[in-house]
Every structure is written in C-alpha cells, then in structure tokens.
Design an enzyme around this catalytic site. Structure first.
Site, PDB file in Angstrom:
ATOM      1  CG  ASP A 157      46.218  31.837  37.169  1.00 52.83           C
ATOM      2  OD1 ASP A 157      46.344  31.753  38.492  1.00 52.83           O
ATOM      3  OD2 ASP A 157      45.729  32.624  36.585  1.00 52.83           O
ATOM      4  CG  ASP A 217      46.753  38.554  40.163  1.00 50.78           C
ATOM      5  OD1 ASP A 217      47.255  37.791  40.307  1.00 50.78           O
ATOM      6  OD2 ASP A 217      45.584  38.771  39.423  1.00 50.78           O
TER       7      ASP A 217
HETATM    8  C1  GLA Z   1      45.242  35.402  38.081  1.00 47.96           C
HETATM    9  C2  GLA Z   1      46.692  35.541  37.545  1.00 47.96           C
HETATM   10  C3  GLA Z   1      46.805  36.584  36.869  1.00 47.96           C
HETATM   11  C4  GLA Z   1      45.909  36.353  35.210  1.00 47.96           C
HETATM   12  C5  GLA Z   1      44.453  36.350  35.650  1.00 47.96           C
HETATM   13  C6  GLA Z   1      43.822  35.894  34.511  1.00 47.96           C
HETATM   14  O1  GLA Z   1      44.674  36.438  38.502  1.00 47.96           O
HETATM   15  O2  GLA Z   1      47.346  35.696  38.500  1.00 47.96           O
HETATM   16  O3  GLA Z   1      48.130  37.060  36.430  1.00 47.96           O
HETATM   17  O4  GLA Z   1      46.524  35.515  34.552  1.00 47.96           O
HETATM   18  O5  GLA Z   1      44.512  35.263  36.462  1.00 47.96           O
HETATM   19  O6  GLA Z   1      42.331  35.638  34.696  1.00 47.96           O
END
Ligand code: GLA
Length: 402
Positions: A157, A217
């Site tokens: 990430d 996301d």
């Molecule tokens: C980010 C990523 C998500 C998930 C969250 C976990 O937002 O884009 O896909 O992995 O972190 O905290």
C-alpha cells in the site's frame, strides 16, 4: 443515435497477437506469474481491520474449495491490513497473536494443503493505512520472512510515505527484495502495487509489479464519489477505460477488489460490476463473506463463461467503443477471434441498446454467433448488429464468435 468516440478497436486480429506478445515481453515483470488476471479473495472489503482473524481466513479457504470457487480459478486467499502488530527487537515483523494464534506459517501451510495460495499485505511507508508497521527500511528482511512463511502474493500500500518518497523507486526496492527471496526459496511471489493510481503506475509499473491499483478505494455503490478518493463502480470504469493499452499478461491494471455480495448494490448492479471487471481483464478478488453468501452472489462469482472472458489468454483489456449519454458499448478482443461485448445501461430506466459490428471491429457482413452469458443462451448467427433490452444499472453481456 449512438455517438461514436474516437475509433480505437479495429486492430487486425493476428497483428494484435503479435503486438500483445511483444509489448508484454518488453515491459512486464518476468516472475512468470499472473499470465491471466489473478483470482482469489481478499479480507478488506468485508472484514476490514477488526473482522480479520484466523477463523475467518480458514473458513473462507474451506468454502472456496467446497463451493467450486477454487475449481473456477479463485486460488489466492489474501489477508489485508491488520494481520500484523509490531516489530520485535531484531526488527522482524510480528503477526497479531490474538487474531492469529497459530501464526502465519501454520495458516500458510493450511491454505497450501487445500491447494490454494496465500497473500499478505504491507505498506511502502512507515505505517500501513490502519497504522500497523510499514515496510520502509525493512524490505529485504520482510521479503525473507514472507518467503520463509510460504507467502505467494504481496500487496503493498501507499499510506504514511515520507515527504517526497518516490513511488517507482520504492516499489522497485520491494520487487528486488522479493526477487532475492524467491532466488533463495524457489517460491515466486506475485507483487501487487497499491498506490491508487496517484503516480500513474501504468506508465512505469509494468517491469515492477504484476498488477497496480489504478484508482482510489472501491466503495460498495454503483455511482458515488467520496472526497477522500473512494469510487463507485461507474467512477472506476471511467478511469480504467483510457488506460486499457497498458494491461497485458503478467501486468494488469487493478480497478480494486470486488464488492459483489456486500449488500450496497442490487443484484443487477453486482452482475454489471462483475461483468465489467471481467471485460477489463481485472484481477478478480472476491471481497465478500464467502462462507455465508446468498445464491445470487454465488451465481455471479461462479459464472464460468464470464470468468473465461476475464481469463482469456490473449490478455487484452477491453474498453468502451461507443457512448450515447448513459448507454454504452464495451468490447474486448478474445484469443479465438471473438469479442466479449457489454451493453451497459447507466440510466435510471430500461433501454434498448444496439451494438453494430463496426463498433466492435468486424465487417458489417460478417456472420457471427451471439451468446448471452447471463442467460446462458445462444442467440443464433447474426450479421451487422445485435440489439437487446438492458435493465437500468445493468448489462447484457455477450460472447460473439465469427
Ligand atoms: C488502503 C487500500 C485498501 C486497503 C486499506 C487497508 O485504503 O487502498 O485496499 O488495503 O488501505 O488499510
């Protein structure tokens, strides 16, 4: 009348094969993985931080074997954020012993014993998005630990990075660490970049990762945009459309994990979401509670004819070929010379949509077989065009074969 956008589809078929082979060879990460888009499950969309534990993961793996998902191609069982808590005095990453009392190695052994593969999550920066330890400064140490545990897949990430931290060099560092771990253990590790498209990874990540998140996301909604970057299904497909040419075997655009079955959309919308991900040659990572899903959800995730579109060996990402307001046609070239076609109705009422052979790169006189992939019915041999009534926020998905 449907309005035609700039023409982008009519590549002569054998030339397309030649191009896709050579572009992929020159720009893809050569770890031999993800020759078709990866498939599996990830904990985040349903279980987030607090719901993740060993019981959920084992139950999910058991169900994927029992309900046919494994046989349909879903092989990765991926733990997202919150599996880890801290580092020990030697800097080794430490799993949460309350949630994972048996430890990650035992869980990996269990998942492998089912014929499945296991994925973990980390972060390029000092902390993950849920404030667990990040990998910065520990890339090689972590990669060796993952390999020792038997990890098959790593998602990295982009939270809590240092000011000015460079995405390409940060992800290259982890790629190199994973390659060294693989050289020692012989176990290749699929590498999934998750920097949300912030630095246009499609331009540079091909030699670094097997897939890269191209958008913020996903949210469990059809049409929504959050101020912090969350996206509904239609926001994501609009962002994936213009970057279709960067995907190919070994290196995929990632529009994020599936929301199918999480309750925020209608069955029609979930069917459209799954169809579009397949046409986009997206990684298919189910994001729901696999052990407790409805018959409708199961029938979507297990539609093998739609999965076959996603997993087509030529590895072309489909894209939009026509748009008239909320009525759209999307098309993807297939290895057999056919096309996957989606008639997409983004409007609030049912509508008739017609795809012409010209839209999908065929001469108008060509006779082609049309199969409806959700009805699972052949619609006969047709020339020129094919029209169907499409529900609101829904699709008709076709496989067309000359
Ligand atoms: C980010 C990523 C998500 C998930 C969250 C976990 O937002 O884009 O896909 O992995 O972190 O905290």
């Amino acid at each position: 009348m449907l309005r035609r956008p700039a023409r982008r589809v009519a590549t002569f078929f054998p030339l397309a094969i030649v191009l896709s082979c050579c572009v992929a060879a020159a720009h893809a990460l050569e770890n031999g993985l993800a020759r078709t888009p990866p498939m599996g499950w990830n904990s985040w969309n349903k279980f987030a931080c607090d719901g993740l534990n060993e019981r959920v993961v084992r139950q999910t793996a058991d169900t994927m074997v029992a309900n046919g998902m494994k046989d349909a191609g879903y092989v990765y069982v991926n733990l997202d954020d919150c599996w880890q808590t801290s580092r020990d005095a030697a800097g080794n990453i430490v799993a949460d012993a309350t949630r994972f009392p048996s430890g990650i190695k035992a869980l990996a052994d269990y998942i492998h014993s089912k014929g499945l593969k296991i994925g973990l999550y980390t972060d390029v920066g000092t902390m993950t998005c849920a404030k667990r330890p990040g990998s910065i400064g520990h890339e090689y140490q972590d990669a060796m630990q993952y390999a020792a545990w038997g990890i098959d897949y790593l998602k990295e990430d982009w939270c809590n990075t240092l000011p000015g931290q460079n995405a390409e060099s940060s992800y290259t560092l982890m790629r190199n660490a994973l390659a060294e771990a693989t050289a020692k253990t012989g176990r290749p590790i699929l590498f999934s970049l998750c920097e949300w498209g912030s630095n246009k990874p499609w331009l540079w990540a091909g030699p670094i990762g097997n897939m890269w998140r191209s958008t913020g996301d996903i949210q469990d909604c059809w049409d929504c945009k959050k101020p912090w970057g969350g996206n509904g299904v239609v926001q994501i497909i609009d962002q994936l459309d213009p970057i279709y040419s960067y995907a190919g075997p070994g290196h995929w655009n990632d529009p994020d994990m599936l929301e199918v079955g999480n309750g925020g959309m209608t069955t029609e919308e979930y069917r459209a979401h799954f169809s579009l991900w397949a046409l986009l040659a997206a990684p298919l990572l189910a994001g729901n509670d696999i052990a407790n899903m409805s018959a409708d959800t199961k029938s979507i995730l297990l539609n093998k004819e739609v999965i076959a579109i996603d997993q087509d060996p030529m590895g072309i990402q489909g894209h939009r070929v026509r748009k008239d307001g909320d009525l759209e046609i999307w098309s993807k070239q297939l290895a057999d010379g056919g096309r996957a076609v989606i008639l997409l109705n983004r409007s609030a009422a049912p509508a008739k949509i017609s795809a012409s052979w010209d839209d999908i790169g065929y001469p108008a006189t060509l006779q082609a077989g049309v199969r409806d992939l959700w009805e699972a019915k052949d619609k006969g041999k047709v020339a020129g065009s094919y029209a169907a009534e499409v529900p609101s926020h829904g699709v008709v998905m076709l496989r067309i074969k000359p």
